[in-house]
Design a protein around this motif. Structure first.
Motif, short mmCIF file in Angstrom:
data_model
loop_
_atom_site.label_atom_id
_atom_site.label_comp_id
_atom_site.label_asym_id
_atom_site.label_seq_id
_atom_site.Cartn_x
_atom_site.Cartn_y
_atom_site.Cartn_z
N TYR A 154 35.39 38.22 34.65
CA TYR A 154 35.17 39.67 34.59
C TYR A 154 35.63 40.35 35.88
N LEU A 155 35.35 39.71 37.01
CA LEU A 155 35.72 40.31 38.29
C LEU A 155 37.23 40.44 38.45
N ILE A 156 37.97 39.44 37.97
CA ILE A 156 39.42 39.46 38.18
C ILE A 156 40.17 40.12 37.03
N PHE A 157 39.50 40.39 35.93
CA PHE A 157 40.20 40.92 34.75
C PHE A 157 40.96 42.21 35.04
N PRO A 158 40.37 43.22 35.70
CA PRO A 158 41.15 44.43 35.98
C PRO A 158 42.41 44.16 36.79
N ALA A 159 42.32 43.25 37.75
CA ALA A 159 43.51 42.92 38.55
C ALA A 159 44.56 42.21 37.70
N LEU A 160 44.13 41.31 36.82
CA LEU A 160 45.08 40.63 35.95
C LEU A 160 45.82 41.63 35.06
N MET A 161 45.08 42.58 34.51
CA MET A 161 45.70 43.56 33.60
C MET A 161 46.71 44.45 34.33
N ALA A 162 46.58 44.57 35.65
CA ALA A 162 47.50 45.41 36.41
C ALA A 162 48.76 44.67 36.84
N LEU A 163 48.80 43.35 36.67
CA LEU A 163 49.97 42.58 37.12
C LEU A 163 51.20 42.93 36.28
N PRO A 164 52.34 43.21 36.91
CA PRO A 164 53.57 43.52 36.15
C PRO A 164 53.95 42.41 35.18
N ALA A 165 53.75 41.14 35.57
CA ALA A 165 54.11 40.05 34.68
C ALA A 165 53.28 40.05 33.41
#
Length: 390
Positions: A154-165
């Motif tokens: 949950y903590l990393i999900f927003p960052a993952l969704m923002a990754l260009p890849a």
């Protein structure tokens, strides 16, 4: 909100809680795999069933993949503040975690077992999976370690969704390949880790290792949301998963679990792409309006209970074994299996109705985002997460 390409989500798909019913049904079967795994190892074996479920802990891998898939499919294109997202996730998992941890600790104490205060605190704080200590990992509620991993996701999900890849089709294909290679390398790394707790913790519990499974779910969820059609159908994917577990049977007979190249870690790591295909195929079937046989009324109901069942069943097993011991003979073992399943499912239905669902509704309805409909949890259940945000 970002514009979505036409046809990326079928307009014929039902709205609300039945939008992806096959995923709800699959939750029950994954939970059953975990339950029979524990029954086989803690109560006794039933010929045929136990061989197939001997490495049923892979059901946790399924839930991690499913978690990433559903969150990505749900939140793609939606602007949700991080504090609202995290509050919803907290409301989803923590009330039942706290309740079942209290139940688990009460059972330990009633059976005369010592309980570690640090273990209980680590469980309730959702950090126990980060600590390579069996007492900490299992001391609150043994099944609850996976929620520590979920909290990390949950903590990393927003960052993952923002990754260009992650946002591009080509990038998602590369991530898929990278994760498949990564889980193989993670399994092979077992040869470099001392046997016992260090290896089990690093490959089974550690959230960083399990992140690969969540990540593959994320890219699969985004791909399906944007119109990707999985290369195989639902029942072909089901056959692959069953075939994989059947292949583990002779492997188990040839290699003891204590060795790094046994099926124990392999069953959980190498099953990742198979479960991703299964989840994607089931979701695509639902989005296409096809009947799968996994989304009936009772299948959905059992799927709703599966989170509570996962957290409660081992407690029931623990009480039975402490009071009655392990049964002798396949017929007696089968009876105990049925009793444990019936009792734990009944308790799970009660926990869902009177603890999990109402407390989630109350927490979501009183915090940030409530004005946008955050309390309508009845429309949002399909996985160990909440499927449809408001």
């Amino acid at each position: 909100m970002r514009h979505r390409a036409p046809g990326s989500r079928s307009s014929a798909v039902p709205s609300g809680r039945d939008r992806l019913p096959s995923l709800t049904g699959l939750r029950f079967w994954a939970a059953l795999l975990v339950v029979t795994y524990h029954l086989s190892r803690q109560v006794g074996q039933i010929p045929g069933a136990s061989e197939l479920a001997w490495y049923g802990r892979s059901g946790v891998t399924f839930f991690f993949v499913l978690s990433g898939f559903v969150l990505a499919w749900t939140y793609d294109g939606k602007q949700i503040p991080a504090k609202v997202f995290l509050r919803r996730r907290f409301a989803r998992i923590w009330p039942l975690l706290a309740t079942t941890t209290v139940l688990s600790v009460g059972v330990w104490l009633a059976l005369g077992k010592a309980v570690s205060t640090k273990a209980v605190a680590a469980t309730l704080l959702l950090v126990n999976a980060w600590i390579p200590d069996q007492v900490i990992l299992r001391g609150g509620n043994p099944a609850a370690w996976s929620l520590s991993d979920e909290a990390w996701f949950y903590l990393i999900f927003p960052a993952l969704m923002a990754l260009p890849a992650v946002r591009s089709g080509r990038g998602r294909r590369w991530i898929w390949v990278t994760v498949c290679v990564g889980v193989v390398l993670a399994w092979l790394s077992g040869a470099l880790i001392d046997s016992g707790v260090p290896r089990v913790w690093a490959l089974d519990y550690l959230p960083l290792t399990r992140t690969l499974q969540f990540l593959l779910g994320v890219v699969a969820g985004l791909a399906v949301a944007r119109g990707w059609r999985p290369p195989i159908g639902l029942w072909s994917a089901v056959s692959l998963v069953i075939g994989w577990h059947l292949a583990l049977i002779p492997w188990s007979g040839a290699v003891p679990d204590a060795l790094w190249y046994s099926p124990y870690q392999a069953s959980q790591l190498l099953s990742t792409p198979l479960f991703a295909l299964l989840v994607a195929a089931a979701a695509h079937a639902d989005l296409s309006g096809r009947t799968t046989g996994l989304g009936g009324q009772w299948a959905i109901r059992l799927g709703h209970w599966s989170f509570a069942w996962y957290l409660i069943h081992e407690i029931v097993i623990r009480v039975w074994v402490a009071r009655h011991g392990r049964p002798e003979g396949a017929s007696d073992t089968a009876v105990v299996w049925l009793v444990v399943i019936a009792v734990s499912l009944t308790l799970s239905a009660c926990a869902y109705r009177w603890v999990e669902h109402p407390l989630e509704r109350r927490l979501r309805g009183s915090g940030p985002g409530a004005a946008a409909g955050g309390g309508r949890v009845g429309e949002e259940r399909h996985t160990a997460e909440v499927v449809r945000p408001n």
